[in-house]
Design a protein around this motif. Structure first.
Motif, PDB file in Angstrom:
ATOM      1  N   LEU A 371      -8.510   6.673   5.076  1.00 45.41           N
ATOM      2  CA  LEU A 371      -9.586   6.045   4.311  1.00 45.41           C
ATOM      3  C   LEU A 371      -9.582   6.517   2.865  1.00 45.41           C
ATOM      4  CD1 LEU A 371     -12.523   6.079   6.905  1.00 45.41           C
ATOM      5  CD2 LEU A 371     -11.162   4.131   6.140  1.00 45.41           C
ATOM      6  N   LEU A 372      -9.359   7.823   2.664  1.00 42.80           N
ATOM      7  CA  LEU A 372      -9.271   8.329   1.290  1.00 42.80           C
ATOM      8  C   LEU A 372      -8.100   7.696   0.545  1.00 42.80           C
ATOM      9  CD1 LEU A 372     -10.077  12.148   1.518  1.00 42.80           C
ATOM     10  CD2 LEU A 372     -11.504  10.312   0.619  1.00 42.80           C
ATOM     11  N   ALA A 373      -6.934   7.603   1.242  1.00 37.61           N
ATOM     12  CA  ALA A 373      -5.762   6.993   0.593  1.00 37.61           C
ATOM     13  C   ALA A 373      -6.019   5.522   0.277  1.00 37.61           C
ATOM     14  CB  ALA A 373      -4.536   7.146   1.499  1.00 37.61           C
ATOM     15  N   MET A 374      -6.652   4.805   1.230  1.00 38.60           N
ATOM     16  CA  MET A 374      -6.954   3.398   0.980  1.00 38.60           C
ATOM     17  C   MET A 374      -7.941   3.241  -0.168  1.00 38.60           C
ATOM     18  SD  MET A 374      -7.283   1.920   4.875  1.00 38.60           S
ATOM     19  CE  MET A 374      -7.894   0.350   4.246  1.00 38.60           C
ATOM     20  N   LEU A 375      -8.967   4.118  -0.216  1.00 38.51           N
ATOM     21  CA  LEU A 375      -9.947   4.040  -1.294  1.00 38.51           C
ATOM     22  C   LEU A 375      -9.299   4.332  -2.638  1.00 38.51           C
ATOM     23  CD1 LEU A 375     -12.884   3.730  -2.205  1.00 38.51           C
ATOM     24  CD2 LEU A 375     -13.221   6.164  -1.721  1.00 38.51           C
ATOM     25  N   ALA A 376      -8.475   5.405  -2.678  1.00 34.55           N
ATOM     26  CA  ALA A 376      -7.795   5.731  -3.929  1.00 34.55           C
ATOM     27  C   ALA A 376      -6.845   4.612  -4.347  1.00 34.55           C
ATOM     28  CB  ALA A 376      -7.044   7.062  -3.786  1.00 34.55           C
ATOM     29  N   SER A 377      -6.107   4.063  -3.375  1.00 31.25           N
ATOM     30  CA  SER A 377      -5.176   2.970  -3.688  1.00 31.25           C
ATOM     31  C   SER A 377      -5.929   1.733  -4.160  1.00 31.25           C
ATOM     32  CB  SER A 377      -4.326   2.639  -2.464  1.00 31.25           C
ATOM     33  OG  SER A 377      -3.587   3.755  -2.039  1.00 31.25           O
ATOM     34  N   ALA A 378      -7.059   1.428  -3.473  1.00 34.46           N
ATOM     35  CA  ALA A 378      -7.831   0.246  -3.873  1.00 34.46           C
ATOM     36  C   ALA A 378      -8.386   0.413  -5.277  1.00 34.46           C
ATOM     37  CB  ALA A 378      -8.955   0.011  -2.866  1.00 34.46           C
ATOM     38  N   LEU A 379      -8.941   1.612  -5.555  1.00 31.68           N
ATOM     39  CA  LEU A 379      -9.460   1.848  -6.907  1.00 31.68           C
ATOM     40  C   LEU A 379      -8.339   1.773  -7.938  1.00 31.68           C
ATOM     41  CD1 LEU A 379     -11.998   4.749  -6.241  1.00 31.68           C
ATOM     42  CD2 LEU A 379     -12.488   2.344  -6.684  1.00 31.68           C
ATOM     43  N   GLY A 380      -7.179   2.355  -7.587  1.00 30.82           N
ATOM     44  CA  GLY A 380      -6.050   2.286  -8.518  1.00 30.82           C
ATOM     45  C   GLY A 380      -5.596   0.858  -8.760  1.00 30.82           C
ATOM     46  N   LEU A 381      -5.522   0.075  -7.672  1.00 27.89           N
ATOM     47  CA  LEU A 381      -5.090  -1.322  -7.828  1.00 27.89           C
ATOM     48  C   LEU A 381      -6.114  -2.139  -8.603  1.00 27.89           C
ATOM     49  CD1 LEU A 381      -3.593  -2.044  -4.298  1.00 27.89           C
ATOM     50  CD2 LEU A 381      -2.360  -1.746  -6.440  1.00 27.89           C
ATOM     51  N   ILE A 382      -7.417  -1.889  -8.324  1.00 25.13           N
ATOM     52  CA  ILE A 382      -8.454  -2.606  -9.072  1.00 25.13           C
ATOM     53  C   ILE A 382      -8.386  -2.238 -10.550  1.00 25.13           C
ATOM     54  CG2 ILE A 382     -10.950  -2.798  -9.387  1.00 25.13           C
ATOM     55  CD1 ILE A 382     -11.239  -2.542  -6.368  1.00 25.13           C
ATOM     56  N   GLY A 383      -8.218  -0.937 -10.828  1.00 22.34           N
ATOM     57  CA  GLY A 383      -8.103  -0.519 -12.224  1.00 22.34           C
ATOM     58  C   GLY A 383      -6.879  -1.106 -12.906  1.00 22.34           C
ATOM     59  N   TYR A 384      -5.763  -1.083 -12.184  1.00 22.83           N
ATOM     60  CA  TYR A 384      -4.539  -1.624 -12.774  1.00 22.83           C
ATOM     61  C   TYR A 384      -4.663  -3.131 -12.988  1.00 22.83           C
ATOM     62  CZ  TYR A 384       0.428  -2.660 -13.330  1.00 22.83           C
ATOM     63  OH  TYR A 384       1.636  -3.099 -13.809  1.00 22.83           O
ATOM     64  N   ALA A 385      -5.244  -3.824 -11.976  1.00 27.19           N
ATOM     65  CA  ALA A 385      -5.431  -5.266 -12.132  1.00 27.19           C
ATOM     66  C   ALA A 385      -6.389  -5.579 -13.280  1.00 27.19           C
ATOM     67  CB  ALA A 385      -5.950  -5.864 -10.824  1.00 27.19           C
ATOM     68  N   SER A 386      -7.445  -4.757 -13.411  1.00 23.93           N
ATOM     69  CA  SER A 386      -8.385  -4.972 -14.520  1.00 23.93           C
ATOM     70  C   SER A 386      -7.693  -4.753 -15.858  1.00 23.93           C
ATOM     71  CB  SER A 386      -9.579  -4.028 -14.372  1.00 23.93           C
ATOM     72  OG  SER A 386     -10.240  -4.252 -13.141  1.00 23.93           O
ATOM     73  N   TRP A 387      -6.838  -3.727 -15.929  1.00 26.60           N
ATOM     74  CA  TRP A 387      -6.118  -3.465 -17.181  1.00 26.60           C
ATOM     75  C   TRP A 387      -5.178  -4.623 -17.512  1.00 26.60           C
ATOM     76  CZ3 TRP A 387      -0.777  -1.607 -17.630  1.00 26.60           C
ATOM     77  CH2 TRP A 387      -0.435  -1.293 -18.935  1.00 26.60           C
ATOM     78  N   LEU A 388      -4.458  -5.118 -16.474  1.00 25.82           N
ATOM     79  CA  LEU A 388      -3.581  -6.274 -16.704  1.00 25.82           C
ATOM     80  C   LEU A 388      -4.390  -7.501 -17.112  1.00 25.82           C
ATOM     81  CD1 LEU A 388      -0.997  -6.047 -13.782  1.00 25.82           C
ATOM     82  CD2 LEU A 388      -0.668  -5.420 -16.163  1.00 25.82           C
ATOM     83  N   SER A 389      -5.536  -7.707 -16.441  1.00 22.96           N
ATOM     84  CA  SER A 389      -6.374  -8.855 -16.789  1.00 22.96           C
ATOM     85  C   SER A 389      -6.877  -8.757 -18.220  1.00 22.96           C
ATOM     86  CB  SER A 389      -7.550  -8.930 -15.808  1.00 22.96           C
ATOM     87  OG  SER A 389      -8.402 -10.001 -16.137  1.00 22.96           O
ATOM     88  N   TRP A 390      -7.258  -7.544 -18.634  1.00 23.85           N
ATOM     89  CA  TRP A 390      -7.716  -7.358 -20.019  1.00 23.85           C
ATOM     90  C   TRP A 390      -6.597  -7.670 -21.005  1.00 23.85           C
ATOM     91  CZ3 TRP A 390      -6.031  -3.742 -23.670  1.00 23.85           C
ATOM     92  CH2 TRP A 390      -6.793  -3.678 -24.845  1.00 23.85           C
ATOM     93  N   ARG A 391      -5.391  -7.213 -20.686  1.00 29.80           N
ATOM     94  CA  ARG A 391      -4.271  -7.492 -21.595  1.00 29.80           C
ATOM     95  C   ARG A 391      -3.958  -8.988 -21.643  1.00 29.80           C
ATOM     96  NH1 ARG A 391       0.668  -3.981 -19.968  1.00 29.80           N
ATOM     97  NH2 ARG A 391       1.516  -5.003 -21.811  1.00 29.80           N
ATOM     98  N   ILE A 392      -4.039  -9.653 -20.492  1.00 33.66           N
ATOM     99  CA  ILE A 392      -3.782 -11.097 -20.463  1.00 33.66           C
ATOM    100  C   ILE A 392      -4.850 -11.837 -21.266  1.00 33.66           C
ATOM    101  CG2 ILE A 392      -3.698 -13.109 -18.938  1.00 33.66           C
ATOM    102  CD1 ILE A 392      -2.433 -11.309 -16.830  1.00 33.66           C
TER     103      ILE A 392
END
Length: 658
Positions: A371-392
């Motif tokens: 659960l910790l790994a999934m939460l960390a991965s989800a937060l990382g993916l959301i952050g990365y996707a948000s960063w990509l979305s901001w750049r786009i």
């Protein structure tokens, strides 16, 4: 995809649970074999009665009676208080239970009889009414004239003859008690007085004096065996058992003659909270094991493991501990062999709860970490996707703002230094807008250039016509001048049409391999005759150099370069044509002596309508080098222009892929 992490962990925990269960089964098998080995040389512990041990397959006329060991004192009062558990056997209207404690046997018989007939007290030497016959090595009769204490009396005759009573047997005593549907008899007697045998028969008398017999006795036959756990055997087995291990000694007739331990007891320190255990078991649950095989007769043990052990082979099985429960009972059976014969089996039973608790703890840690790994991965993916979305979004806004409301392409576009695909896309956008802006600038300047080029011949024609109109005497002067202007105007239109026709006709030329060195040798011979005022030399064309392209188009490009070089060269100067091959390219260079190129013109020289000529007496629209560029792009090559290293001329290079 993230859910594959706990799924893979569950598979691992399942495999670990299977491995632990297999290890537990093997350990239990080894324990059963060890205890069975201890009993091999002591068969008298299993069969205290030598006669029964030597008998073949329990040869007797009726079923044996089985007695369990009582852990609490038993009060002999005719009631069933303290007699928990099921009835052992039932013979017609008789339900019987028996127990042993401290060398004594306790027997409870509950009889269904709607017409109880008591003994006639006037008969002193004979028995009458409802009575109970006990048989050990001798026969005893129990009867009473009224409910209350009873005592056995020696019977001097067998069943079927006159029941003549002898002496009282003080060692066999009990209590007769009426019940709602009949009566019950509770007896107490020493085991030593039974000599390993016990049978009973209830003689029920109806109102007409007719007698009916119920029990496990047959007329004039020995009493059946009495099976009970010997104290010596129980004392030997008990130290090997524990709160999580039950050991059972089974004789060859499948009677449990000794039992110690509790397989279902919880192990301290390993219990998981019930809610978490229910969740874990629901996730990790496999196909439930079967229920244990129940014996048809109380006191006996059944099942394939017991049958295998009595056949001489060790066996291991897995069963449900309780109906509907998730706990497992691991069962191992080992044969007990004496003098080459199987005299019994040792059955070891153990609850798998302690191992399941280890599995639950491992699964709990795995679930928490997953659960910790999934939460960390989800937060990382959301952050990365948000960063990509901001750049786009930034790139989208920059692209939207690149063109103004008036249709003009703005000069500013944010350049990105990122090394990823979005950075490359931003740089490509910037390059695209730069090229569009340059092309728009070219289109805007094209009208000025055409207007500048066309104004001069038109002005010459206009002035000549005006002069002819006012002064006809100078006709021979102004008429040739007007024709010159018309010729120049026609030349401009012809040059423009030539460029358009070439661009349209490029794709109609088939590409095929040809020898570039041979083409250069042929062109060199022709150029020496066309441009006799220059010294034209050729180098590097000694060996064949194959190029995939159109020889006619390459020759046309060389014509433009030679014409350009000759126009900028002084009479008698040298024009050098050289051919050489690199690791990736085949390069043709045309070098001439003359003025150097301005630095700002080296990149724009191949654009349409660009020229550095100062003489305007001839038609030069700057289309020649543009045509060379179109030809090289069609050949997937490049054309470059650079000043010579000595600064005394210019070198043009045609680069073909090797």
């Amino acid at each position: 995809m993230l859910l594959t992490l706990p799924w893979a962990g569950c598979q691992f925990v399942r495999e670990m649970e299977s491995a632990l269960e297999h290890g537990q089964a093997q350990s239990l098998r080894a324990s059963a074999r060890a205890v069975a080995t201890v009993l091999m040389d002591r068969p008298e512990l299993i069969y205290p009665n030598t006669e029964r041990r030597l008998a073949e397959n329990n040869a007797q006329p009726g079923p044996s009676l089985y007695a369990t060991t009582s852990s609490a004192p038993i009060i002999v009062d005719g009631y069933d208080d303290g007699w928990d558990g099921p009835d052992h056997l039932q013979f017609g209207p008789i339900r019987y239970r028996s127990r042993t404690r401290d060398g004594r046997l306790y027997l409870l018989l509950q009889i269904t009889d709607h017409e109880v007939i008591y003994h006639d007290p006037k008969l002193l030497d004979r028995v009458s009414g409802d009575r109970l016959l006990l048989r050990t090595d001798r026969d005893y009769i129990i009867s009473t004239a009224a409910p209350g204490p009873v005592q056995a009396r020696l019977l001097n005759s067998r069943i079927g003859g006159p029941d003549l009573m002898g002496n009282w047997e003080s060692r066999i005593r009990g209590h007769w008690q009426d019940t709602q549907d009949g009566f019950s008899i509770e007896l107490e007697m020493p085991l030593s007085a039974l000599h390993g045998r016990l049978g009973f028969s209830l003689i029920n008398v109806d109102g007409d004096g007719n007698e009916t017999h119920f029990g496990n006795l047959e007329s004039n036959r020995p009493a059946p065996w009495l099976i009970y756990p010997p104290r010596a055997l129980q004392a030997l087995v008990t130290p090997f058992s524990s709160v999580a291990l039950r050991l059972s000694v089974i004789d060859r007739d499948r009677w449990v003659v000794s039992q110690a331990g509790q397989p279902g007891a919880a192990v301290a320190g390993t219990k998981t909270p019930w809610l978490l255990r229910a969740i874990y078991r629901a996730i990790l649950n496999k196909d439930p094991p079967p229920a244990p095989t129940a014996a048809a007769i109380y006191g006996q043990q059944a099942g394939p493991e017991v049958e295998g052990a009595l056949g001489g082979n060790s066996a291991v099985g897995s069963y449900r501990l309780t109906a509907g429960g998730e706990q497992k009972l691991i069962l191992a059976a080992a044969p007990i062999v004496s003098d080459g014969k199987v005299i019994g089996a040792l059955l070891a039973e153990q609850n798998s709860e302690q191992y399941l608790s280890l599995t639950d703890q491992a699964f709990s840690q795995l679930l928490f970490i997953s659960l910790l790994a999934m939460l960390a991965s989800a937060l990382g993916l959301i952050g990365y996707a948000s960063w990509l979305s901001w750049r786009i979004r930034q790139l989208s806004q920059a692209s939207a703002n690149a063109i103004g409301a008036d249709g003009q392409i703005r000069a500013e576009f944010p350049a990105s230094s990122a090394k990823d695909e979005l950075g490359e896309l931003a740089r490509q956008h910037a390059q695209l807008l730069l090229r569009l802006r340059e092309y728009n600038e070219y289109l805007r300047s094209l009208s000025r250039k055409l207007s500048h080029e066309l104004r001069t011949p038109i002005a010459v024609i206009q002035s000549s016509l005006d002069n002819l109109e006012h002064n006809d005497s100078d006709r021979n002067v102004y008429l040739p001048r007007a024709r010159q202007g018309l010729a120049r105007l026609a030349g401009i239109l012809t040059s423009m049409a030539e460029a358009n026709r070439l661009e349209e006709s490029l794709y109609s030329n088939a590409l095929e391999p040809f020898d570039l060195a041979e083409l250069c040798r042929q062109l060199h011979a022709a150029y020496r005759q066309i441009y006799p005022q220059q010294q034209i030399t050729l180098s590097g064309a000694d060996t064949a150099l194959l190029v995939h392209g159109s020889a006619d188009l390459v020759a046309q490009a060389m014509d433009k370069l030679l014409d350009n070089a000759a126009s900028f060269s002084r009479e008698g100067s040298r024009i050098t044509i050289s051919v050489h091959k690199t690791d990736t390219d085949i390069i043709v260079q045309v070098s001439n002596e003359g003025p150097a190129l301005p630095a700002h013109m080296q990149q724009q020289l191949f654009d349409s309508m660009v020229s550095v000529r100062e003489q305007r007496d001839d038609v030069h629209l700057g289309l020649g080098l543009h045509i060379v560029k179109l030809i090289m792009e069609y050949h997937a090559g490049q054309v470059q222009a650079a000043n010579r290293d000595d600064g005394k001329g210019v070198t043009f290079s045609l680069c073909f892929r090797a």
